[in-house]
Write a protein that holds these residues in place. Structure first.
Motif, mmCIF file in Angstrom:
data_model
loop_
_atom_site.group_PDB
_atom_site.id
_atom_site.type_symbol
_atom_site.label_atom_id
_atom_site.label_comp_id
_atom_site.label_asym_id
_atom_site.label_seq_id
_atom_site.Cartn_x
_atom_site.Cartn_y
_atom_site.Cartn_z
ATOM 1 N N THR A 399 0.858 -1.186 0.000
ATOM 2 C CA THR A 399 0.000 0.000 0.000
ATOM 3 C C THR A 399 0.894 1.236 0.000
ATOM 4 O O THR A 399 2.129 1.145 -0.019
ATOM 5 N N LEU A 400 0.270 2.412 0.036
ATOM 6 C CA LEU A 400 1.036 3.658 0.098
ATOM 7 C C LEU A 400 1.880 3.707 1.381
ATOM 8 O O LEU A 400 3.011 4.203 1.359
ATOM 9 N N ASP A 438 -10.356 7.941 -1.650
ATOM 10 C CA ASP A 438 -8.952 8.086 -2.010
ATOM 11 C C ASP A 438 -8.798 9.422 -2.731
ATOM 12 O O ASP A 438 -9.764 9.953 -3.284
#
Length: 516
Positions: A399-400, A438
């Motif tokens: 993920t980020l 998001d």
């Protein structure tokens, strides 16, 4: 003429007389030789008879010695008896010496008397030392030499069978009882063998005495009296032993029968429980097979599989408790004390169990949810792949957060259930909500048309997030029955900010929770 005739007669008479004397001498010689031969033959017969008798006595003595050796090797009975008789003889000798010393002390104390007293005193001291040694050898046998040997092994209370594992204890106890019985029986047979040998020895001594001369017989008569005394000593002991052994054997048989009955009952109960457990096991396996074959939804299959496992374990526990716990109030008391002990001594473990109940019953986190877990500054994002009674298992994804901070991914993170009370856990897909907001930020210059830019960005965001927006709207409407949601705005949102280096436009939209 006459003188010549008389001379002839005289010659004939003399010759005849000489012949008669010669014949008598010959007869005497022959008779003497016959007597000598007869005496010699009789002497030879007597010698042969004595030799045969001597060999017979030697054979009897050899048999007696063999019996003595066997008696000495017969075990504890004869050894205790020998030590006991030696002890009694030493006591008798001590009394005799004491009386002799007292008698000498009453006499006139001459040099010879004093010398005798000194010698007797030394001999008495030697006897005392031997008595003390015999006391150590006899120990508890000096008062009643055969008491311990006659006492049967103690038959303890048979252990109660309350569970299948107790069967092993019962079998072990049964083996011990049989071993004690065999040992006690060997003592009885050993005593019987001693008496049989003593009776044989008595018969052999009687035969030796009857076949020996008077001088040799005296020694064997003393040994015969000693043997008779031993037989008289051991026979009452054998009678007592037989009575004791019969009573012991009867009690032991009753105990062994009770043990066999308890083992049989417990084994039958175990077989019945095994049959019931096997039935439910086959049923659970069959249900799992049907679910796996006819259910394509992986998440629902996992949930049903866990529910079946939990159901089987619950049924198993209930079956065991119903079979082996007769007093329910006792069970409740035990559980109460156990819970209190766990709460004090194993706080974290107990809190994990409570956390598991909260998670399972409350539904805050389910298997398959995407969650974010923060602990001591470390951030972990991934999917919950298992929830056990003590911990949750998180499979870390890229993920980020992984990209910017962790630089590691794919790990299995184990989260104790008690962290649900103390740490923040973010759920990206709670209650079937499979989308999340998001955003993307970009900057334009100050002389750009920011209104047109925001309009274009909003159009693009609506176009490419429309599917996720519709899904989110439907799911949030369903969640209104559980949560208070006043307004639901799921359309993309645009924000503008003035930054030192230009105008920043931030666009927010719904996307897949597992692909942010």
């Amino acid at each position: 003429m006459n003188s010549g005739y008389l001379g002839k007669l005289l010659i004939i008479f003399c010759a005849t007389t000489l012949l008669l004397f010669a014949q008598n001498d010959l007869n005497d010689t022959l008779n003497m030789e016959q007597n000598i031969t007869s005496a010699s033959q009789e002497s030879t017969q007597n010698i042969d008879s004595e030799d045969a008798n001597s060999e017979y006595i030697k054979e009897l003595i050899s048999q007696k010695d063999a019996i003595n050796q066997e008696l000495n090797d017969s075990g504890i009975w004869y050894k205790i008896y020998s030590n006991y008789t030696t002890y009694r003889d030493l006591l008798t000798k001590k009394d005799i010496l004491t009386n002799e010393i007292s008698s000498l002390l009453n006499k006139k104390q001459t040099i010879s008397v004093q010398k005798q007293i000194e010698e007797l005193t030394k001999e008495k001291d030697t006897v005392n030392e031997k008595i003390q040694l015999q006391i150590k050898l006899l120990d508890d046998y000096k008062d009643d030499p055969f008491r311990k040997l006659l006492t049967p092994p103690e038959i303890e209370q048979a252990p109660t069978i309350g569970n299948p594992f107790a069967i092993l204890g019962e079998i072990s106890y049964k083996k011990k009882l049989n071993s004690d019985k065999l040992e006690y029986k060997n003592k009885y047979q050993s005593l019987e063998g001693i008496i049989i040998n003593l009776k044989k020895k008595k018969d052999i001594l009687g035969e030796i005495i009857s076949s020996s001369n008077s001088q040799s017989a005296v020694v064997y008569e003393k040994e015969l009296e000693k043997t008779k005394l031993q037989i008289e000593t051991f026979l009452p002991v054998l009678d007592i032993f037989k009575t004791t052994y019969d009573a012991y054997e009867k009690k032991l048989d009753e105990t062994l029968y009770s043990l066999d009955l308890n083992i049989k009952k417990e084994f039958e109960k175990l077989v019945s429980l095994g049959g019931i457990v096997l039935f439910f096991l086959i049923l659970i396996i069959g249900l799992k097979y049907l679910v796996k074959r006819y259910m394509s939804d992986t998440e629902r299959f996992y949930t049903i599989n866990k529910a079946l496992n939990f159901t089987f374990i619950t049924i198993l526990v209930l079956i065991v408790l119903s079979a082996y716990i007769e007093n329910v109030s006792y069970l409740v008391t035990v559980i109460g004390f156990a819970s209190a002990g766990i709460a004090i001594a194993m706080k974290d473990w107990f809190m994990s169990l409570m956390g598991w109940l909260v998670i399972v019953l409350g539904g805050a986190i389910r298997v398959g949810d995407r969650v974010k877990f923060i602990k001591d500054g470390a951030v972990y994002v991934g999917d919950i792949v298992d929830i056990s009674m003590l911990r949750m298992t998180l499979h870390e994804d890229i993920t980020l957060t992984t990209l910017m901070f962790n630089r590691r991914s794919g790990r299995m993170i184990f989260i104790p259930n008690n962290y649900i009370f103390t740490d923040m856990i973010a759920n990206y897909s709670h209650d079937g909500l499979s989308t999340v907001w998001d955003g993307i930020d970009f900057v334009i210059t100050f002389d750009s048309n920011y209104k047109k830019a925001t309009t274009l960005v909003k159009q693009i965001a609506k176009k490419y997030s429309k599917g996720y927006t519709d899904i989110t709207k439907k799911r949030l409407n369903k969640m209104r029955s559980h949560y208070s949601m006043k307004g639901i705005n799921v359309e993309p949102r645009i924000y503008t900010f003035i930054e030192p280096y230009g105008i920043k436009i931030s666009v927010w939209y719904h996307t897949n929770s597992f692909a942010t």
